[in-house]
Every structure is written in C-alpha cells, then in structure tokens.
Write a protein that holds these residues in place. Sequence first.
Motif, PDB file in Angstrom:
ATOM      1  N   SER A  43       1.059  -0.947   0.166  1.00  0.00           N
ATOM      2  CA  SER A  43      -0.161  -0.093   0.192  1.00  0.00           C
ATOM      3  C   SER A  43       1.569   1.378   0.366  1.00  0.00           C
ATOM      4  O   SER A  43       2.225   1.032  -0.050  1.00  0.00           O
ATOM      5  CB  SER A  43      -1.092   0.405   1.407  1.00  0.00           C
ATOM      6  OG  SER A  43      -0.226   0.229   2.819  1.00  0.00           O
ATOM      7  N   PHE A  44       0.392   2.157  -0.458  1.00  0.00           N
ATOM      8  CA  PHE A  44       0.957   3.821  -0.401  1.00  0.00           C
ATOM      9  C   PHE A  44       1.282   3.650   0.982  1.00  0.00           C
ATOM     10  O   PHE A  44       3.002   3.895   1.504  1.00  0.00           O
ATOM     11  CB  PHE A  44       0.029   4.734  -0.577  1.00  0.00           C
ATOM     12  CG  PHE A  44      -0.446   5.250  -1.471  1.00  0.00           C
ATOM     13  CD1 PHE A  44       0.563   4.984  -2.863  1.00  0.00           C
ATOM     14  CD2 PHE A  44      -0.743   6.395  -2.529  1.00  0.00           C
ATOM     15  CE1 PHE A  44       0.553   5.111  -3.910  1.00  0.00           C
ATOM     16  CE2 PHE A  44      -0.719   7.071  -3.119  1.00  0.00           C
ATOM     17  CZ  PHE A  44      -0.265   6.573  -4.286  1.00  0.00           C
ATOM     18  N   TYR A  87       3.005  12.293  -1.838  1.00  0.00           N
ATOM     19  CA  TYR A  87       1.298  12.308  -2.516  1.00  0.00           C
ATOM     20  C   TYR A  87       1.713  13.392  -3.259  1.00  0.00           C
ATOM     21  O   TYR A  87       1.412  13.269  -4.596  1.00  0.00           O
ATOM     22  CB  TYR A  87       0.417  12.629  -2.423  1.00  0.00           C
ATOM     23  CG  TYR A  87      -0.307  11.251  -1.739  1.00  0.00           C
ATOM     24  CD1 TYR A  87      -1.337  10.842  -2.313  1.00  0.00           C
ATOM     25  CD2 TYR A  87      -1.197  11.662  -0.306  1.00  0.00           C
ATOM     26  CE1 TYR A  87      -2.322   9.382  -2.639  1.00  0.00           C
ATOM     27  CE2 TYR A  87      -1.685  10.309  -0.021  1.00  0.00           C
ATOM     28  CZ  TYR A  87      -2.162   9.646  -1.162  1.00  0.00           C
ATOM     29  OH  TYR A  87      -2.730   8.676  -0.794  1.00  0.00           O
ATOM     30  N   LYS A  91       1.154  10.558  -6.415  1.00  0.00           N
ATOM     31  CA  LYS A  91      -0.022  10.717  -6.835  1.00  0.00           C
ATOM     32  C   LYS A  91      -1.288   9.090  -6.806  1.00  0.00           C
ATOM     33  O   LYS A  91      -2.064   9.014  -6.636  1.00  0.00           O
ATOM     34  CB  LYS A  91      -1.082  11.124  -8.301  1.00  0.00           C
ATOM     35  CG  LYS A  91      -0.496  12.785  -8.167  1.00  0.00           C
ATOM     36  CD  LYS A  91      -1.005  13.967  -6.602  1.00  0.00           C
ATOM     37  CE  LYS A  91      -0.566  15.081  -7.335  1.00  0.00           C
ATOM     38  NZ  LYS A  91       1.055  14.916  -7.106  1.00  0.00           N
ATOM     39  N   THR A  92      -0.518   8.167  -7.336  1.00  0.00           N
ATOM     40  CA  THR A  92      -0.846   6.760  -7.540  1.00  0.00           C
ATOM     41  C   THR A  92      -0.228   5.545  -7.588  1.00  0.00           C
ATOM     42  O   THR A  92       0.900   5.911  -8.015  1.00  0.00           O
ATOM     43  CB  THR A  92      -1.564   6.688  -8.641  1.00  0.00           C
ATOM     44  OG1 THR A  92      -1.043   6.507 -10.536  1.00  0.00           O
ATOM     45  CG2 THR A  92      -2.715   7.783  -9.083  1.00  0.00           C
ATOM     46  N   LYS A  93      -1.109   4.252  -7.027  1.00  0.00           N
ATOM     47  CA  LYS A  93       0.509   3.981  -7.376  1.00  0.00           C
ATOM     48  C   LYS A  93       0.977   2.925  -8.338  1.00  0.00           C
ATOM     49  O   LYS A  93       1.745   2.686  -8.118  1.00  0.00           O
ATOM     50  CB  LYS A  93      -0.343   2.498  -6.324  1.00  0.00           C
ATOM     51  CG  LYS A  93       0.603   1.220  -5.850  1.00  0.00           C
ATOM     52  CD  LYS A  93       0.191   0.293  -4.796  1.00  0.00           C
ATOM     53  CE  LYS A  93      -0.719  -1.019  -5.337  1.00  0.00           C
ATOM     54  NZ  LYS A  93      -0.691  -1.437  -4.847  1.00  0.00           N
ATOM     55  N   ASP A  94       0.258   3.300  -9.393  1.00  0.00           N
ATOM     56  CA  ASP A  94       0.444   3.158 -10.912  1.00  0.00           C
ATOM     57  C   ASP A  94       1.457   3.783 -12.123  1.00  0.00           C
ATOM     58  O   ASP A  94       2.614   3.360 -11.858  1.00  0.00           O
ATOM     59  CB  ASP A  94      -0.723   2.911 -12.182  1.00  0.00           C
ATOM     60  CG  ASP A  94      -1.453   1.724 -11.684  1.00  0.00           C
ATOM     61  OD1 ASP A  94      -0.686   0.379 -10.703  1.00  0.00           O
ATOM     62  OD2 ASP A  94      -2.798   1.447 -12.361  1.00  0.00           O
ATOM     63  N   GLU A  95       1.135   5.324 -10.426  1.00  0.00           N
ATOM     64  CA  GLU A  95       2.712   6.129 -11.444  1.00  0.00           C
ATOM     65  C   GLU A  95       4.073   5.040 -10.671  1.00  0.00           C
ATOM     66  O   GLU A  95       5.141   5.851 -11.152  1.00  0.00           O
ATOM     67  CB  GLU A  95       2.492   7.137 -10.822  1.00  0.00           C
ATOM     68  CG  GLU A  95       1.719   8.458 -11.295  1.00  0.00           C
ATOM     69  CD  GLU A  95       1.420   9.301 -11.043  1.00  0.00           C
ATOM     70  OE1 GLU A  95       1.904  10.159 -10.141  1.00  0.00           O
ATOM     71  OE2 GLU A  95       0.008   9.942 -11.428  1.00  0.00           O
TER      72      GLU A  95
END
Length: 201
Positions: free
Chosen positions: A27-28, A43, A47-51
């Motif tokens: 997780s983040f 952040y 911004k996202t885990k895919d990034e």
Amino acid sequence: MEKPDTRSIIIGEADRLFYQQGFEPTSFSDIASSVGISRGNFYYHFKTKDEILEAVIDLRLRNTVGMLAAWEKQGETPADRLKCFIKILIRNQAKIMAYGCPVGTLSNELSKLDHPSKADAARIFSLFKDWLARQFKAMGRKTDAETLALHILGRSQGVASLATAFKDKDYVHSEVDQICRWIDSIEHARDSNSEYSNRGS
C-alpha cells in the motif's frame, strides 16, 4: 556521493516492497512508512500506485541495462558473459530463495492482474533475451541463437522457482554448474568446428 532525493528513495523502497511483498499487497502507507515521510509529502511525488510502478519498472530497466554492460566488460568471451548471467542465481540465491526472481515474480503478478504495465515489466525479459542471443551469435550459433537464449532464460526461471520452493542451496549450485557445462559444450563445439574447417582449407 550525492545524497538521493526523496523521489529516488521512494522508488527504491517501492522496488524492495513490490519484490518482497508483491505489488498488489503493498500500500501507499507501507511505502510511506518505510521511507519515513508523511502521506502529504508522499503524494507530492506520486499520486497513484501505478505511477510508482512505472517508476520502479523504469529503475529495473536501467539497472538491467547497466548490469548487461558490466557483464560485457567482465567476460572476455561470449561463454564467459553467458556464465555471468547464469551465476546471478548464486550471487542472489538468498533473495531468490526468500522471494523468487524479481523479474519473474513481478511479470507473473501483473499478468494475473491483467495490469496495463504487464508488457512494460516483460521488457526486462526481452533485454535479457536479446543480450543472450547476441552472445550465442558471437559463438557462431546464428540460426538458433534466439532459441538458445530462450532456453537458458527459461532454465534460469525454473531454477529460481524451485529454489524458492525448496530453499536448497545445493540444488541452485548444481543447476548452475550444469548450465555452465552446457555453455562450455557449445563453445567447445564451435572451437572443434573451427579447427576442422582450418584443416580442410
């Protein structure tokens, strides 16, 4: 040495956690906690885990390119360079026995998830395959170089999988020795053919 910036540290920790825990379970919060920064600061960079995943794959691609370049310098002959590749199973055997092959585990997980980045992760395998094929071509195996490259790549993945399952160091060393002898046999066959051709000329 220049101190790594926060973004680089995040990517490095994400790389480690994706390998040890898996991409989906991480997780983040796991990454932010490991880095020791607030979620707000986190952040700011991603911004996202895919990034983060994209950044991790880019890091692994760069590291792979660097490793292949180092093997080119270390190995005097194509056979030596091929052995550099297969002996990574011994150099990294503790990690492999604990978590598997980092390339294979991520590619398999992203394929199961049908994740959009699965093809990008598989590019690391392509780097290895193309590099291995070049070594076999340099050994005179121009017509079946890619087949041989896939064979040794597949063999290494099989050894990594069983090493993770059985936690057996002797097995890893035995398999690596066998593959090295196979490489030597190809090199010897080339030398024998060359000697025969010279005698006939």
